[in-house]
Scaffold this active site. Structure first.
Site, PDB file in Angstrom:
ATOM      1  N   TRP A 186       0.815  -1.214   0.000  1.00  0.00           N
ATOM      2  CA  TRP A 186       0.000   0.000   0.000  1.00  0.00           C
ATOM      3  C   TRP A 186       0.849   1.264   0.000  1.00  0.00           C
ATOM      4  O   TRP A 186       0.649   2.168  -0.818  1.00  0.00           O
ATOM      5  CB  TRP A 186      -0.920  -0.003   1.228  1.00  0.00           C
ATOM      6  CG  TRP A 186      -1.765   1.221   1.342  1.00  0.00           C
ATOM      7  CD1 TRP A 186      -2.958   1.466   0.747  1.00  0.00           C
ATOM      8  CD2 TRP A 186      -1.470   2.410   2.114  1.00  0.00           C
ATOM      9  NE1 TRP A 186      -3.445   2.711   1.076  1.00  0.00           N
ATOM     10  CE2 TRP A 186      -2.536   3.316   1.925  1.00  0.00           C
ATOM     11  CE3 TRP A 186      -0.414   2.774   2.941  1.00  0.00           C
ATOM     12  CZ2 TRP A 186      -2.569   4.568   2.524  1.00  0.00           C
ATOM     13  CZ3 TRP A 186      -0.439   4.022   3.545  1.00  0.00           C
ATOM     14  CH2 TRP A 186      -1.510   4.909   3.341  1.00  0.00           C
ATOM     15  N   ASP A 187       1.814   1.367   0.936  1.00  0.00           N
ATOM     16  CA  ASP A 187       2.563   2.621   1.022  1.00  0.00           C
ATOM     17  C   ASP A 187       3.502   2.819  -0.162  1.00  0.00           C
ATOM     18  O   ASP A 187       3.758   3.944  -0.582  1.00  0.00           O
ATOM     19  CB  ASP A 187       3.335   2.720   2.350  1.00  0.00           C
ATOM     20  CG  ASP A 187       4.022   1.428   2.731  1.00  0.00           C
ATOM     21  OD1 ASP A 187       3.929   0.450   1.974  1.00  0.00           O
ATOM     22  OD2 ASP A 187       4.651   1.401   3.797  1.00  0.00           O
ATOM     23  N   THR A 188       3.987   1.708  -0.749  1.00  0.00           N
ATOM     24  CA  THR A 188       4.792   1.838  -1.966  1.00  0.00           C
ATOM     25  C   THR A 188       3.952   2.417  -3.099  1.00  0.00           C
ATOM     26  O   THR A 188       4.384   3.326  -3.818  1.00  0.00           O
ATOM     27  CB  THR A 188       5.356   0.473  -2.392  1.00  0.00           C
ATOM     28  OG1 THR A 188       6.241  -0.006  -1.383  1.00  0.00           O
ATOM     29  CG2 THR A 188       6.114   0.575  -3.709  1.00  0.00           C
TER      30      THR A 188
END
Length: 605
Positions: A186-188
């Site tokens: 998700w954060d990537t």
């Protein structure tokens, strides 16, 4: 005072550390932020330990702490998004609850965004300047993942997975609707999309020390994140260019290139000469045999819809099938499939979800039947000992041709056995209470994209299950599918016989079944309208590998066979459009936005 900063702590089974983490977070925030301008949210993600109890107790005695509970696992990304949407701050922060990143960096992280200088801030374990103790089992996969992300997704960042990030609320929320992953990637994905949108990102070095065992499964989750990189690469680099027109152009170009290469080995003047000498009587009979398969297609489609709860006449449905297959011949990317769903919706009020489900069931039975027919014939040949050089070589005594034929037959037999095993798995999954395919995918990766793929397979199997749940319906649809594709093969054999080839009946039937099946499987790829070129190429490769028949004859037979089938389809499609008063171009245009979940206005005469 107004809450300016919201810190989210994603928590899954953190009973041993969560209380200390909350206390440390509050103390650190209080050291550089005014009182009551910050909050700490525990995003508890379906825990099965005492984490929810501890978080709720802490929230009850400190108004700066909030507890967001989930009864089921949402994934790390899903838990963060849910908590961020409930947060009050304009600066949104999260970090891992094990406090692997030294908390003296928290002020820099928060103020980078809170000051308005940056839209996103992220810690980095790979920028020189601080100490990041990375064990080999974590460091090597991390370097590989970040390298792939930079190369394939065009990112300028060094570390995408450090669990220490801050976002401007408006910037983050502008990205969330497009972010598909809900777990470790998700954060990537957020960082990559933020760069593509031109947001200002501050990546700075942090002191990082691993705490305990990572919750990342180095096989399942790393594999899953690799698939996510490929998914984003496709979305960013391929999908914008993969328009129907571009797909058709690329497919046509491939066919032309393949044809040019074939001219180095095949005399196409000889191919045309062989086609001119083909016996027209056999060709005409072949067309008649192929025409017989179409009422069977309509009857089979009637039986499938009946299991889904819709009673329609086989005559009307035969026309709908004719029109949809004509659409697949004329338009790229199998546009005719949506046309059929549109016709039964417009003419008979069958909702799009049911229309697409019936198509999925039909495709499943087509694929199963094609592969089972080919696999069974070849396995039977290998088991019966007919794979000797003289049998495979037909009338040719050439030892090299015979050996090549034997090798090809062994390979084909192996493919047949493998196919039968896969078919058995799909059928067993359709008959079972649980999705066996989803279980197998889950063992490879727990990533949300793998979960999405498993979901597609689950719907696919679920559609089959509608029919498979009734043994009588399963047998009836299966039998009609065998009859349809047997007639398809008989059509090809009659066309092949028109060229007066000298093959034993056993070899002719066996090779014919396999060649036609492989040719039809090749047509599944929506590269050219009607699979023109794909069918001929696959058919030719199989027959030339198995028999001593000259390549010019094989190519001529493949082209004529496909032409006969396409002409029958086109003629039936034209007649059906007149009888049903349907404009094919209008139907294609109206069905472009149709999806299994969508509903559109009724067809207007």
């Amino acid at each position: 005072m107004t809450v300016e900063v919201s810190v989210v702590l994603p928590a899954y089974n953190e009973e041993a550390t969560i209380e200390g983490t909350i206390g440390t977070t509050l103390d650190t925030l209080g050291s550089f932020l005014p009182e009551d301008t910050f909050e700490v949210i525990v995003a508890e993600d379906g825990c099965d330990d005492r984490t929810p109890e501890i978080a709720a107790r802490f929230a009850g005695r400190d108004h700066r702490v909030r507890h967001v509970h989930s009864d089921e696992r949402l994934g790390r990304g899903g838990a963060l998004v849910r908590a961020f949407r409930e947060a009050d701050g304009e600066t949104l922060v999260y970090f891992d609850t094990d406090l692997a990143t030294d908390m003296h960096h928290l002020e820099e992280l928060v103020e980078s965004v809170r000051s308005g200088e940056y839209d996103v801030a992220t810690g980095s374990r790979w920028i020189p300047g601080e100490v990041a103790d990375r064990p080999r089992k974590r460091g090597v996969p991390s370097r590989g993942f970040n390298t792939m992300t930079r190369l394939m997704l065009g990112s300028d960042l060094r570390d995408h997975q450090c669990g220490f990030k801050a976002f401007d609320r408006e910037a983050l929320f502008s990205l969330l609707d497009d972010v598909e992953d809900q777990h470790w990637f998700w954060d990537t994905e957020v960082l990559v999309r933020a760069q593509r949108e031109g947001y200002r990102i501050n990546e700075f070095p942090v002191r990082w020390t691993p705490k305990g065992d990572t919750k990342v499964d180095l096989v399942r989750d790393v594999f899953g994140m690799g698939s996510q990189i490929l998914r984003c690469w496709y979305e960013f680099s391929v999908k914008p260019r993969a328009t129907p027109r571009a797909t058709m152009a690329a497919g046509t170009l491939l066919v032309l290139v393949a044809t040019l290469l074939m001219t180095q080995y095949i005399d196409f003047g000889q191919v045309l000469e062989e086609m001119a000498q083909a016996d027209p009587t056999y060709v005409a009979v072949a067309a008649g045999v192929y025409l017989l398969s179409w009422p069977l297609r309509g009857a089979r489609y009637r039986d499938i819809l009946a299991e889904l709860g819709y009673r329609e006449s086989a005559r009307f449905l035969t026309g709908a099938v004719f029109i949809s297959q004509t659409g697949n011949l004329v338009f790229p990317a199998r546009a005719g499939d949506a046309v059929r769903a549109y016709i039964v919706k417009a003419r008979r009020g069958i909702p799009y979800p049911s229309g697409f489900a019936s198509l999925a069931v039909e495709r499943v039975f087509d694929l199963l039947t094609i592969t089972v027919l080919a696999g069974t014939v070849l396995v039977g040949l290998a088991a019966s000992g007919l794979a000797d050089p003289s049998a495979v070589g037909g009338v040719s005594g050439d030892l090299e041709s015979a050996e090549s034929g034997r090798t090809a037959l062994y390979v084909a037999a192996f493919v047949g056995v493998t196919t039968l095993c896969l078919v058995s798995l799909i059928v067993a999954s359709a008959r079972a209470e649980t999705n066996l395919v989803r279980r197998a995918v889950g063992r490879v990766s727990s990533d949300s994209y793998a979960d999405y793929v498993a979901g597609v397979i689950e719907r696919f199997v679920g559609d089959v299950q509608q029919v498979a749940s009734s043994r009588r319906a399963f047998a009836r649809v299966g039998a009609s599918s065998v009859a349809i594709w047997t007639l398809d093969v008989v059509t090809a054999l009659l066309v092949f016989t028109a060229f007066d080839v000298s093959l034993s009946p056993v070899v002719l039937v066996a090779v014919g079944f396999f060649a036609v099946s492989v040719g039809n499987l090749a047509k599944v790829l929506p590269l050219t309208p009607g699979g023109v070129g794909l069918y001929e190429g696959a058919f030719t490769l199989i027959v030339v590998a198995f028999t001593p028949v000259p390549s010019a004859v094989v190519v001529g037979a493949a082209v004529l066979d496909h032409a006969v089938k396409n002409l029958v389809t086109l003629a039936g499609g034209v007649v059906s459009t007149l009888l049903l008063n349907v404009s094919l171009t209008t139907a294609v245009e109206q069905s472009r936005d149709a999806t299994p979940e969508a509903e559109v206005p009724e067809y207007d005469d």
